[in-house]
Write an enzyme that holds these catalytic residues in place. Structure first.
Site, PDB file in Angstrom:
ATOM      1  N   ASP A   1      -8.004  -5.367  -0.315  1.00 48.12           N
ATOM      2  CA  ASP A   1      -8.469  -6.226  -1.414  1.00 48.12           C
ATOM      3  C   ASP A   1      -8.092  -7.698  -1.242  1.00 48.12           C
ATOM      4  OD1 ASP A   1      -9.600  -4.109  -3.008  1.00 48.12           O
ATOM      5  OD2 ASP A   1      -7.554  -3.444  -3.405  1.00 48.12           O
TER       6      ASP A   1
ATOM      7  N   HIS B   1       0.844  -1.189   0.000  1.00 51.31           N
ATOM      8  CA  HIS B   1       0.000   0.000   0.000  1.00 51.31           C
ATOM      9  C   HIS B   1       0.880   1.241   0.000  1.00 51.31           C
ATOM     10  CE1 HIS B   1      -3.111   2.853   1.174  1.00 51.31           C
ATOM     11  NE2 HIS B   1      -3.954   1.951   0.718  1.00 51.31           N
TER      12      HIS B   1
END
Ligand code: CMC
Length: 391
Positions: free
Chosen positions: A327, A270
């Site tokens: 996700d 991320h």
């Protein structure tokens, strides 16, 4: 006219001040309007969260009811939208259809571009929240060969989404509270994430005073990419590929670490989190709960757990502070709901809608200037034009 500094990917460039979402990537903290994501996910439903993000405070019972009533009053779309859906090939990706239909909403509701007053803005907001689930359900149903019709306004917002998608041609639909709660939690967890790629897109498109629907359509396109929201589809496809490959997670770990291989471990890493993504923790637990409540044993879940364990213990991932993101486990829940893999990112888009709207509204209310980055020119210096026959 200051010095221009280049920051590819805007890794260290702030684009705005915002009072909506707080994110501390080092500590793994996420708060909506000051409320921790854990508390919000535990206690609030998606529409309350939408209200909180957009208007800044948790709604009272009356405010919540009025908001939902106003959204329900907009839960239809012009019948001509069906003609646009008809025109898409069966193979079209749902994200392309949804972004087109969202943009088309401007054509069907031209007055929605006028947002000079707060009241006009409110009308556009409830209109979008009302119509988007219909567009999503129709996109799914068209591909599934099911008739396109409307929802049931006696239901809650999230329940209605599931019913609109899955009710049989004879109207039959068996509501499953485990699935409703799980979807509501997923939508809530996706509702905002400050200046991510799609949200920045919404703000920048909106900054030219293009309407809300056009701005959101652009955001949906940005979300589609596999480095952003498209990762939820990519994760499931990766897990399925590993399954077909006999569960060889080590092979995929090696590929992810190989700098000559473009493959990345999808659902990992991320831009901001250098610690556990707090949403991923909640979603992992929700995936465990949903599967056990439904009595589903999905071998894909064990593959995902195995990959996570290996990655967290691997020096490459440790050095780069790569953790599972939002996700990684969400697709396992969508799959248990019977949502097809190519619809996963569309579900993310429904969830992110309140965040996009809140950020667009904040930007317009603060009268932010048009977004227009600068550059450092690296092309040819001035040269003489060459006629075609001399080239
Ligand atoms: N697998 C293998 N290596 C990775 C991964 C990954 N998933 N993510 C980052 N790296 C490596 C990358 O190769 C780089 O290594 P090095 O320093 O040796 O060159 C280092 O980690 C830093 O990565 P980066 O690409 O510079 O980081 P970024 O902030 O530009 O990218 C990211 C962030 C999310 C695009 C990236 O981590 C990624 O591609 N992840 C996989 C796709 C994914 O899961 N996306 C969903 C993001 S979260 C929710 C959302 O936005 O929808």
């Amino acid at each position: 006219e200051g010095v221009i500094t280049i920051d590819p990917g805007y890794k260290n460039t702030g684009a705005c001040e915002s009072a909506i979402t707080f994110l501390d990537g080092e500590k793994g903290i996420l708060r909506y309007r000051g409320y921790s994501i854990d508390e919000v996910a535990e206690n609030a439903d998606f529409l309350e969260v939408a209200y909180l993000l957009i208007f800044g405070e948790l709604p009272t019972k009356e405010q919540n009811k009025k908001f939902h009533d106003d959204i329900k009053a907009e839960s239809y779309v012009d019948e001509d939208v069906k003609k646009i859906i008809e025109a898409f090939p069966k193979s079209a990706h749902p994200m392309g259809i949804i972004s087109s239909l969202t943009s088309a909403l401007t054509a069907f509701n031209p007055s929605s571009v006028n947002v000079d007053s707060e009241e006009d803005m409110y009308k556009s907001v409830v209109r979008l929240l009302g119509k988007m689930p219909v567009l999503v359900a129709w996109t799914y149903r068209k591909k599934a060969g099911l008739p396109l019709d409307y929802g049931d306004n006696s239901l809650g917002y999230t329940e209605n989404i599931l019913k609109m998608m899955f009710k049989k041609p004879n109207g039959e639909y068996k509501q499953n509270q485990v699935l409703v709660d799980a979807l509501d939690k997923l939508l809530t967890l996706h509702a905002d994430h400050e200046q991510n790629c799609s949200t920045s897109t919404v703000r920048i498109v909106g900054s030219s005073h293009a309407g809300l629907f056009a701005s959101i359509s652009a955001g949906i396109s940005a979300l589609w990419g596999p480095l952003h929201g498209g990762a939820n589809q990519a994760v499931l496809e990766m897990l399925e590929a590993i399954q077909v490959d006999g569960g060889d997670t080590k092979k995929y770990m090696a590929k992810a670490k190989d700098k000559n291989d473009p493959f990345r471990l999808m659902g990992f890493g991320h831009r901001v989190y250098k610690n556990f993504d707090p949403r991923a923790r909640i979603i992992k637990k929700a995936a465990d709960d949903v599967l056990s409540q439904l009595g589903i044993e999905d071998p894909i879940l064990s593959i995902a757990e195995g990959l996570e364990k290996e990655a967290l213990a691997d020096q490459y991932f440790v050095d780069r502070k790569l953790y599972p993101n939002v996700d990684f486990y969400s697709g396992i829940i969508y799959r248990a709901m019977g949502i097809p893999t190519d619809m996963f990112t569309v579900m993310f888009a429904i969830g992110r809608l309140p965040g996009w709207i809140a950020q667009w509204r904040e930007m317009r209310m603060k009268k932010e200037p048009i977004g227009r980055p600068r550059q450092i020119y690296t092309g040819a210096t001035e040269r003489k034009f060459v006629p075609e026959d001399e080239r």
